[in-house]
Scaffold this motif. Structure first.
Motif, PDB file in Angstrom:
ATOM      1  N   GLY A 104     -39.255 -36.920  19.042  1.00 46.04           N
ATOM      2  CA  GLY A 104     -40.335 -35.887  19.525  1.00 46.04           C
ATOM      3  C   GLY A 104     -41.527 -37.053  20.171  1.00 46.04           C
ATOM      4  O   GLY A 104     -42.247 -36.577  21.054  1.00 46.04           O
ATOM      5  N   PHE A 105     -41.391 -38.335  19.780  1.00 50.39           N
ATOM      6  CA  PHE A 105     -42.342 -39.245  20.284  1.00 50.39           C
ATOM      7  C   PHE A 105     -41.880 -39.431  21.810  1.00 50.39           C
ATOM      8  O   PHE A 105     -42.633 -39.615  22.536  1.00 50.39           O
ATOM      9  N   GLU A 106     -40.525 -39.893  22.033  1.00 46.38           N
ATOM     10  CA  GLU A 106     -40.219 -39.915  23.397  1.00 46.38           C
ATOM     11  C   GLU A 106     -40.441 -38.538  24.158  1.00 46.38           C
ATOM     12  O   GLU A 106     -40.791 -38.905  25.426  1.00 46.38           O
ATOM     13  N   SER A 164     -51.531 -41.797  17.764  1.00 49.12           N
ATOM     14  CA  SER A 164     -52.266 -41.157  16.624  1.00 49.12           C
ATOM     15  C   SER A 164     -51.741 -39.946  15.861  1.00 49.12           C
ATOM     16  O   SER A 164     -51.616 -39.485  14.784  1.00 49.12           O
ATOM     17  N   GLY A 165     -51.230 -38.898  16.910  1.00 47.73           N
ATOM     18  CA  GLY A 165     -50.662 -37.455  16.525  1.00 47.73           C
ATOM     19  C   GLY A 165     -49.384 -37.953  15.782  1.00 47.73           C
ATOM     20  O   GLY A 165     -49.079 -37.149  14.747  1.00 47.73           O
ATOM     21  N   LEU A 181     -55.193 -44.030  27.622  1.00 42.16           N
ATOM     22  CA  LEU A 181     -55.609 -43.334  26.367  1.00 42.16           C
ATOM     23  C   LEU A 181     -54.880 -41.998  26.034  1.00 42.16           C
ATOM     24  O   LEU A 181     -54.828 -41.886  24.707  1.00 42.16           O
ATOM     25  N   ARG A 182     -54.011 -41.735  26.809  1.00 39.46           N
ATOM     26  CA  ARG A 182     -53.225 -40.511  26.420  1.00 39.46           C
ATOM     27  C   ARG A 182     -52.055 -40.966  25.539  1.00 39.46           C
ATOM     28  O   ARG A 182     -51.631 -40.613  24.439  1.00 39.46           O
ATOM     29  N   ILE A 183     -51.528 -42.397  25.792  1.00 40.88           N
ATOM     30  CA  ILE A 183     -50.622 -42.784  24.852  1.00 40.88           C
ATOM     31  C   ILE A 183     -51.069 -43.076  23.457  1.00 40.88           C
ATOM     32  O   ILE A 183     -50.428 -42.812  22.473  1.00 40.88           O
ATOM     33  N   LYS A 184     -52.314 -43.717  23.577  1.00 44.56           N
ATOM     34  CA  LYS A 184     -53.090 -43.808  22.120  1.00 44.56           C
ATOM     35  C   LYS A 184     -53.095 -42.433  21.442  1.00 44.56           C
ATOM     36  O   LYS A 184     -53.008 -42.521  20.161  1.00 44.56           O
ATOM     37  N   LYS A 185     -53.576 -41.528  22.163  1.00 42.13           N
ATOM     38  CA  LYS A 185     -53.634 -40.109  21.367  1.00 42.13           C
ATOM     39  C   LYS A 185     -52.299 -39.580  20.815  1.00 42.13           C
ATOM     40  O   LYS A 185     -52.296 -39.188  19.643  1.00 42.13           O
ATOM     41  N   LEU A 220     -44.147 -38.556  25.144  1.00 40.10           N
ATOM     42  CA  LEU A 220     -44.361 -39.552  26.536  1.00 40.10           C
ATOM     43  C   LEU A 220     -44.297 -38.980  27.635  1.00 40.10           C
ATOM     44  O   LEU A 220     -44.618 -39.487  28.664  1.00 40.10           O
ATOM     45  N   TRP A 221     -42.826 -38.671  27.615  1.00 40.30           N
ATOM     46  CA  TRP A 221     -42.293 -38.065  28.875  1.00 40.30           C
ATOM     47  C   TRP A 221     -43.259 -37.335  29.502  1.00 40.30           C
ATOM     48  O   TRP A 221     -43.379 -37.284  31.086  1.00 40.30           O
ATOM     49  N   ARG A 222     -43.622 -35.814  28.679  1.00 45.57           N
ATOM     50  CA  ARG A 222     -44.168 -34.884  29.361  1.00 45.57           C
ATOM     51  C   ARG A 222     -45.363 -35.171  29.928  1.00 45.57           C
ATOM     52  O   ARG A 222     -46.041 -35.045  30.928  1.00 45.57           O
TER      53      ARG A 222
END
Length: 699
Positions: A183-185, A239-240, A232-236, A188-190
């Motif tokens: 799910g993480f991959e 965190s999720g 910033l998006r990657i950090k969010k 990040l792709w989206r």
């Protein structure tokens, strides 16, 4: 045995206890377990009771002990079993116990808090070490990747006018649970539309979660990207997905230096963590040695104040008044306890007890011992006997294990059951001190019941000649084959006719089933199941009749002899005329018909008991299709059966309507009698008032 035949005689008593002796008196009465208090403050809720503060204190003590118990269970430490239960603490011991438990809980919480913080720091350092070690490999793989070089070349062409710092790719490194990687991959792709290069690798060793203590499998990841918005998006997203992000130097030399520093800190932290674990373990070992005793005292303390909340207070607030049911044989013991505790407390006014008269139905109390307790529990599971009613547990001490043996009927399994129960009985004092859990307590409490069940199983197993589905050949078979070996080998389906004298030795098998039945594959199951079914019916019918006959004792004791006419007689008639008659037919069939007898009384002419009983209930004439065979077993059978069924049917209206009609008539006559008495007294009063005569005027 007299008290076990019927429940104990109970009396309602009123207890007057002085306030200074109330706690110790209730504690001693509770230890004796010989009385039951009634709540005299039904109109008050739990927060309006007198001892609500003390109950809260007991609840708080119990909460602390439950917290300690959970920590002991996490460590896998076994609590020390008690040889004997401690008594309830006195007023001085309560404050000491509360203070000691508060200090112990504080020390344990501090140790747990320190251990959690140290474990959390250790996990973070371990994850950082894995990140620093794994990123070196990931960087090497990523820089040698052709996709990475092509993307970097395209990026440099699109932003040729930008400076060097902006054209250089940034990265974020961290640790994430292994099950969250897919799910993480995708996420990040989206969010980057494919502009993030993610590399990840497994961490071989499991990492302990500091909050739950469970081991988790995690992976190290490195995400390469460009731009602050994407960062910033990657950090969010991290965190999720509960991913931990760690600062990782870009240069190899710096990473090596950081790894050395992390390893040094891990070594120091491991030493401190080990000492903290030892401290917590020693503290829990000390708690475990006394925890069971503390828990018993807390529960007794809570029960005492709950009982005191049932007491009422007199108008002067100088005496507690309570009501309780007491067995008559224990009255003197209760009085002695009240006098002793009142004297020990130094009260000037002694506590005392008085018996009061009431029309309420007392509770049922049966005195039991270690042998009868299990049987009483079995009976109570089906229903509690009424006050002073005949106790079925007395008869179930034999009937219950015997019926189990009839059902079980295996020598081998019965022997195992007997040996297991005998081991528990022989070593009961030693085994009583061992806490084996709820299942073990059930087995140990019913050790005498299991012992009798095993013994009766061996007995019926010998009758069935069955031990692990094998037979005993103790007395030799009573059957002999009239054929020679050649005839038997050439005819595998040859039937042994019991009508030939050569087929049997003219005497029955001495005990139980003949072992030759094991060699009868065609009708072995049919014969044995038929025998066991008929035996079960016979025992069941006799058991029901015996139970109905016991009700006569209750009717006579309660002086309700009308129930003998309206209930007992119709019930016994219905059972005997139908079901006991069916048992008689079975016995007659066994006695009257024999294979070696003449044709009319041979086994081939024996009528079916089931078909006979069905025809009897349907008033259908019995027919028999075999020649020279009689459909009846004895003369005038059909006429006698018709009379039996008619009488049994006449019993049904008595059973359904007899008692309700009697109660209805009794109530109507009582109401009429009350109305007549009211009219008579009113007339006399009027006469006396008017003329000065009669009962009122003469008085």
């Amino acid at each position: 045995m007299g008290s076990f035949l019927r429940s104990e005689e109970m009396v309602l008593c009123e207890v007057f206890v002085q306030p200074e002796a109330a706690y110790s008196t209730v504690a001693e009465l509770g230890e004796s377990g010989i009385l039951q208090f009634r709540d005299m403050n039904d109109e008050l809720n739990a927060f309006q009771r007198r001892f609500i503060a003390e109950v809260k204190t007991a609840n708080e003590i119990e909460r602390k002990l439950c917290f300690m118990e959970s920590e002991i269970a996490k460590e896998g430490i076994l609590s020390q079993n008690l040889e004997e239960l401690p008594k309830a603490p006195n007023s001085k011991e309560i404050s000491k116990l509360e203070a000691h438990l508060e200090k112990t809980e504080g020390d344990l919480k501090e140790a747990c808090r320190s251990l959690t913080v140290l474990t959390s720091n250790f996990v973070e350092l371990s994850e950082l070490k894995h990140v620093l070690e794994k990123t070196q490999e990931l960087f090497a793989e990523q820089e040698n990747s052709p996709n990475f070089n092509e993307a970097r070349a395209l990026n440099e062409e699109d932003q040729g006018a930008a400076n060097t710092s902006r054209s250089q790719l940034n990265f974020i490194a961290g640790v994430i649970p292994r099950e969250r990687i897919p799910g993480f991959e995708k996420m990040l792709w989206r969010i980057s539309k494919g502009n993030i290069f993610l590399r990840q690798t497994d961490i071989e060793e499991a990492i302990v979660d500091p909050k739950t203590g469970n081991e988790m499998k995690k992976n190290v990841f490195v995400a390469f990207f460009q731009g602050d918005q994407l960062k910033l998006r990657i950090k969010k997203v991290c965190s999720g997905f509960r991913a931990s992000i760690y600062q990782c130097p870009r240069k190899t030399e710096e990473r090596i230096e950081v790894v050395k520093g992390v390893q040094t800190r891990i070594a120091d932290l491991t030493l401190v963590l080990s000492q903290t674990k030892d401290l917590k373990h020693r503290l829990l070992m000390e708690i475990a040695s006394k925890h069971q005793g503390w828990m018993v005292q807390a529960k007794k303390l809570k029960a005492i104040y709950h009982t005191l909340n049932m007491f009422n207070v007199d108008v002067t607030n100088k005496c507690f008044i309570g009501q309780c049911w007491v067995p008559k044989i224990f009255l003197q013991q209760v009085k002695d306890i009240l006098a002793t505790k009142s004297k020990d407390s130094g009260s000037s006014v002694p506590s005392f007890l008085s018996v009061i008269t009431t029309s309420e139905v007392p509770p049922t109390y049966h005195r039991t011992n270690k042998f009868t307790k299990a049987f009483q529990i079995v009976i109570n599971a089906y229903g509690m006997a009424s006050y002073r009613e005949l106790n079925p547990a007395l008869y179930s001490t034999i009937t219950f294990p015997f019926l189990f043996g009839v059902m079980f009927g295996d020598c081998g399994h019965g022997l195992i059951l007997t040996l297991f129960a005998a081991w528990m009985v022989i070593y009961e004092k030693k085994l009583a001190k061992s806490g084996g859990g709820e299942i073990w307590n059930i087995f140990f409490g019913g050790r005498y019941l299991i012992l009798l069940m095993g013994i009766f199983s061996i007995y019926t197993g010998l009758i069935y000649n069955d031990a692990f589905s094998k037979s005993f050949n103790i007395f030799g078979s009573s059957w002999k084959s009239p054929y020679n070996s050649t005839t038997l080998l050439k005819n595998p389906q040859l039937t042994l006719d019991p009508a030939f004298e050569e087929s049997y030795a003219q005497y029955p098998y001495p005990f139980g089933f003949d072992p030759v039945w094991q060699l009868a594959p065609a009708n072995k199951i049919i014969f044995q199941n038929s025998f066991k079914m008929k035996l079960s019916i016979i025992i069941g019918v006799l058991h029901m009749i015996f139970g109905v006959c016991l009700s006569v004792g209750n009717h006579i004791y309660y002086e309700k002899k009308i129930n003998i006419i309206l209930q007992f007689i119709p019930q016994v008639l219905f059972l005997t005329l139908l079901f006991l008659y069916m048992v008689v037919l079975m016995v007659l069939k066994w006695v009257l018909y024999n294979a070696a007898s003449p044709i009319i009384s041979s086994t081939r002419c024996a009528p079916s008991v089931l078909i006979t009983f069905i025809n009897m209930m349907m008033f259908k004439a019995m027919e028999y299709d075999k020649e020279n065979c009689s459909p009846t077993m004895y003369p005038y059978q059909e006429e006698i059966q018709m009379v039996l069924v008619l009488v049994a049917l006449l019993c049904i209206p008595f059973l359904l309507l007899g008692k309700p009609l009697y109660i209805l008539c009794t109530r109507s006559s009582m109401k009429k009698h009350v109305r007549l008495e009211g009219r008579g007294s009113a007339g006399c009063a009027g006469k006396g008032d008017g003329k000065g005569k009669g009962p009122s005027g003469d008085g």
